[in-house]
Design an enzyme around this catalytic site. Structure first.
Site, PDB file in Angstrom:
ATOM      1  N   MET A 173     -31.709  24.529  -7.677  1.00  0.00           N
ATOM      2  CA  MET A 173     -32.258  23.649  -6.612  1.00  0.00           C
ATOM      3  C   MET A 173     -31.795  24.220  -5.263  1.00  0.00           C
ATOM      4  SD  MET A 173     -32.848  19.815  -8.359  1.00  0.00           S
ATOM      5  CE  MET A 173     -30.757  20.093  -7.901  1.00  0.00           C
ATOM      6  N   ARG A 174     -32.871  24.091  -4.330  1.00  0.00           N
ATOM      7  CA  ARG A 174     -32.538  24.286  -3.285  1.00  0.00           C
ATOM      8  C   ARG A 174     -33.548  23.872  -1.966  1.00  0.00           C
ATOM      9  NH1 ARG A 174     -33.582  30.967  -1.405  1.00  0.00           N
ATOM     10  NH2 ARG A 174     -32.482  30.862  -0.207  1.00  0.00           N
ATOM     11  N   CYS A 211     -22.961  26.053  -0.680  1.00  0.00           N
ATOM     12  CA  CYS A 211     -23.391  26.879   0.764  1.00  0.00           C
ATOM     13  C   CYS A 211     -23.041  28.381   0.921  1.00  0.00           C
ATOM     14  CB  CYS A 211     -23.081  26.180   1.993  1.00  0.00           C
ATOM     15  SG  CYS A 211     -21.395  25.469   2.838  1.00  0.00           S
ATOM     16  N   GLY A 216     -18.624  23.201   4.679  1.00  0.00           N
ATOM     17  CA  GLY A 216     -19.777  23.541   5.313  1.00  0.00           C
ATOM     18  C   GLY A 216     -21.034  21.971   5.531  1.00  0.00           C
ATOM     19  N   ALA A 278     -19.867   4.696  15.572  1.00  0.00           N
ATOM     20  CA  ALA A 278     -21.096   4.365  14.985  1.00  0.00           C
ATOM     21  C   ALA A 278     -21.314   4.649  13.880  1.00  0.00           C
ATOM     22  CB  ALA A 278     -22.411   4.216  16.306  1.00  0.00           C
ATOM     23  N   GLU A 280     -20.575   4.484  10.799  1.00  0.00           N
ATOM     24  CA  GLU A 280     -19.025   5.305   9.548  1.00  0.00           C
ATOM     25  C   GLU A 280     -19.479   3.976   8.579  1.00  0.00           C
ATOM     26  OE1 GLU A 280     -14.996   5.688  11.807  1.00  0.00           O
ATOM     27  OE2 GLU A 280     -15.757   7.807  12.879  1.00  0.00           O
TER      28      GLU A 280
END
Length: 300
Positions: A173-174, A211, A216, A278, A280
């Site tokens: 899947m991508r 990735c 990341g 905010a 979190e």
């Protein structure tokens, strides 16, 4: 007798593709004898005649024959190009993501088991990597967050990798996101996590999220899944992953995606004006809303 042995040695060296310059006095501790038996030994790619009556081998110098020079040149340019690629990529990653970690493409695929059914790693580089993921790690799904240009940049034959996935029964899947772009990551996280959550719920095997470097975009998707579906706040999910796989995914992108999914008030304050802490964590009703909206994205 000595001349015949030298000629035989030279002929064997040609057959092996290398010449060995051997000092007879350094090989034998005594003069050669009549009816002495010699055998050919391969030492560091060299063909060496060794006596059955001799156990001492002296210094040997080897060189390729001139006729072979140029046929199999050392690809220094390719090696330099690959090294420059990695240096450029790591410089960009440190600048844009503000983390000290590096990607070493020349070391091959690397990955980390985060939970029993979730693996985060770098890009598979060849079909054999797919074989490994299937038969060694029981991977049944691969979620690729790379753009086409990322794959091309590293010279990966994605078609052969996808073909091997089909052959071994892995669902590929991508959900591409722009590398080093926090806004792009924020925008794709809901759909990426939708695919990830669906694959995990299917329960047919582990899910491999990657990735390019696995430092990341992929860990960000895994952390968002853990935050939204595993009853963790963002910091707990973030620490749980990075303690196993040192990396620096963009936490603000995950917070932004959480805000996008949880907000149901058109008049809510814009995310950009909110403090750094905010989103979190979320209330139970917000988590339920996030899960409903993520699952609604299946198949999109």
């Amino acid at each position: 007798m000595l001349g015949e042995r030298d000629q035989a040695e030279k002929n064997r060296g040609k057959m092996a593709g290398v010449f060995c310059n051997i000092s007879i006095s350094s090989v034998f501790s005594r003069p050669p004898q009549v009816n002495e038996v010699f055998s050919v030994k391969q030492i560091s790619g060299c063909s060496l005649m060794v006596s059955n009556k001799c156990s001492t081998i002296g210094r040997i110098s080897c060189k390729l024959p001139e006729s072979d020079i140029g046929k199999k040149p050392i690809k220094k340019e390719d090696s330099l190009r690959s090294r420059n690629r990695m240096e450029d990529y790591n410089t960009a990653m440190k600048r844009m993501m503000r983390n000290p970690y590096e990607y070493h493409h020349d070391l091959g695929m690397n990955y980390t088991l985060i939970t029993n059914n979730l693996i985060v790693g770098s890009q598979p580089q060849k079909p054999e990597d797919i074989e490994h993921l299937k038969h060694v790690e029981n991977v049944a799904y691969i979620l690729n967050l790379q753009q086409d240009k990322d794959v091309e940049y590293w010279g990966i034959d994605l078609k052969s990798i996808i073909q091997r996935c089909r052959e071994v029964g892995i669902r590929h899947m991508r959900r591409p996101a722009i590398d080093f772009d926090p806004d792009s990551l924020r925008s794709i996280l809901p759909k990426a996590v939708s695919k990830l959550e669906w694959a995990i719920c299917e329960g047919k095997g582990r899910v491999y999220v990657h990735c390019t470097a696995g430092l990341g975009r992929a860990p960000a998707a895994a952390i968002a899944y853990m935050f939204w579906f595993c009853d963790m706040n963002l910091n707990k999910a973030y620490d749980a992953l990075t303690s196993k796989r040192p990396c620096g995914p963009n936490k603000r992108s995950i917070r932004g995606a959480t805000y996008d999914l949880a907000k149901n008030d058109p008049g809510k304050e814009p995310f950009e004006s909110l403090p750094d802490h905010a989103f979190e964590n979320v209330a139970d009703w917000e988590r339920n809303l996030i899960q409903e909206r993520v699952r609604a994205l299946r198949g999109t």
